[in-house]
Design an enzyme around this catalytic site. Structure first.
Site, mmCIF file in Angstrom:
data_model
loop_
_atom_site.group_PDB
_atom_site.id
_atom_site.type_symbol
_atom_site.label_atom_id
_atom_site.label_comp_id
_atom_site.label_asym_id
_atom_site.label_seq_id
_atom_site.Cartn_x
_atom_site.Cartn_y
_atom_site.Cartn_z
ATOM 1 N N PHE A 186 33.874 46.616 41.700
ATOM 2 C CA PHE A 186 35.143 45.952 41.388
ATOM 3 C C PHE A 186 35.109 45.226 40.044
ATOM 4 O O PHE A 186 35.796 44.226 39.852
ATOM 5 C CB PHE A 186 35.544 44.997 42.520
ATOM 6 C CG PHE A 186 35.534 45.644 43.873
ATOM 7 C CD1 PHE A 186 36.441 46.656 44.185
ATOM 8 C CD2 PHE A 186 34.577 45.286 44.820
ATOM 9 C CE1 PHE A 186 36.407 47.269 45.428
ATOM 10 C CE2 PHE A 186 34.541 45.904 46.060
ATOM 11 C CZ PHE A 186 35.458 46.897 46.368
ATOM 12 N N ARG A 187 34.276 45.716 39.133
ATOM 13 C CA ARG A 187 34.147 45.158 37.794
ATOM 14 C C ARG A 187 33.639 43.722 37.780
ATOM 15 O O ARG A 187 33.793 42.990 36.793
ATOM 16 C CB ARG A 187 35.464 45.281 37.001
ATOM 17 C CG ARG A 187 35.968 46.713 36.898
ATOM 18 C CD ARG A 187 37.076 46.854 35.874
ATOM 19 N NE ARG A 187 36.586 46.627 34.520
ATOM 20 C CZ ARG A 187 35.928 47.543 33.784
ATOM 21 N NH1 ARG A 187 35.663 48.739 34.290
ATOM 22 N NH2 ARG A 187 35.549 47.255 32.564
ATOM 23 N N LEU A 188 33.002 43.313 38.864
ATOM 24 C CA LEU A 188 32.378 41.985 38.917
ATOM 25 C C LEU A 188 30.924 42.132 38.462
ATOM 26 O O LEU A 188 29.981 41.892 39.223
ATOM 27 C CB LEU A 188 32.487 41.400 40.326
ATOM 28 C CG LEU A 188 33.923 41.176 40.810
ATOM 29 C CD1 LEU A 188 33.933 40.670 42.242
ATOM 30 C CD2 LEU A 188 34.637 40.184 39.891
ATOM 31 N N HIS A 189 30.764 42.541 37.215
ATOM 32 C CA HIS A 189 29.457 42.894 36.701
ATOM 33 C C HIS A 189 28.539 41.676 36.601
ATOM 34 O O HIS A 189 28.989 40.528 36.592
ATOM 35 C CB HIS A 189 29.596 43.546 35.328
ATOM 36 C CG HIS A 189 30.587 44.657 35.295
ATOM 37 N ND1 HIS A 189 30.572 45.698 36.205
ATOM 38 C CD2 HIS A 189 31.658 44.890 34.480
ATOM 39 C CE1 HIS A 189 31.569 46.535 35.937
ATOM 40 N NE2 HIS A 189 32.242 46.057 34.912
#
Length: 210
Positions: A186-189
């Site tokens: 979820f692009r929560l890198h």
């Protein structure tokens, strides 16, 4: 080998953090050497001219240690000229198969002639001849001009060792900033950055929002 979703480690402050960025880079690099199909040592290097206009291209990382990241090129190339005017650079290695990347930036120094000689001697003979024949980044009127230059240099060095041209050198980017990025859902890198004021300074580090 860690899966691509593995997060970055927690790194304690203090003396243990001093070697942490290079140890982590080495771990990631070794894993990339196994996972990447082509050129795990490919990296983009950005330089800038005297006016600050940036320029970026792909090169190969040929040596790395706690002093920094080394690549080789012609001093008369665009990047060689830009580094002569502005001896700073930034770089990034992106390993898509592992969903990871490392960014760095800092001042640049030339490696010693001994280091340049040693790497040049390890190159294929045709690559060494090419270093003599190519006027890197200069206008080329026709491909045949380069081919003729290669033929001439091949004849000149027939039966002889091919020495390193004085204009072919190594550059070491001495990182004052080093960032590790790991892909997460979820692009929560996951990102952790190391920074210091000089290449000889102590590292500070912390996590960044994705």
């Amino acid at each position: 080998m860690p899966s691509p979703s593995d997060g970055l480690p927690e790194i304690a402050h203090g003396s243990a953090a001093e070697s942490a960025p290079f140890e982590l880079f080495e771990q990631w690099y070794e894993e990339a050497a196994i996972a990447e199909l082509n050129d795990p040592n490919a990296m983009a290097i950005a330089t800038a001219d005297a006016n600050g206009l940036p320029d970026v291209r792909m090169v190969l990382l040929k040596h790395r240690d706690s002093r920094g990241f080394v690549f080789f090129t012609n001093t008369t190339s665009a990047k060689g000229r830009e580094l002569a005017e502005n001896s700073q650079a930034s770089g990034v290695l992106h390993w898509k198969s592992l969903r990871r990347q490392v960014r760095f930036r800092g001042p640049v120094e030339m490696v010693t002639p001994t280091e340049s000689d040693a790497y040049f001697a390890s190159r294929a003979r045709d690559s060494r001849i090419g270093a003599w024949a190519s006027r890197q980044s200069s206008p080329l009127p026709a491909r045949k001009v380069l081919e003729d230059a290669i033929a001439a240099e091949t004849a000149r060095f027939e039966g002889l060792d091919v020495p390193r041209p004085a204009h072919w050198v190594g550059y070491r980017v001495q990182p004052t900033y080093l960032e590790f990025w790991s892909d997460r859902p979820f692009r929560l890198h996951d990102r952790i950055a190391f920074s210091r004021t000089t290449p000889q300074g102590d590292w500070e580090h912390g996590r960044l929002y994705p």
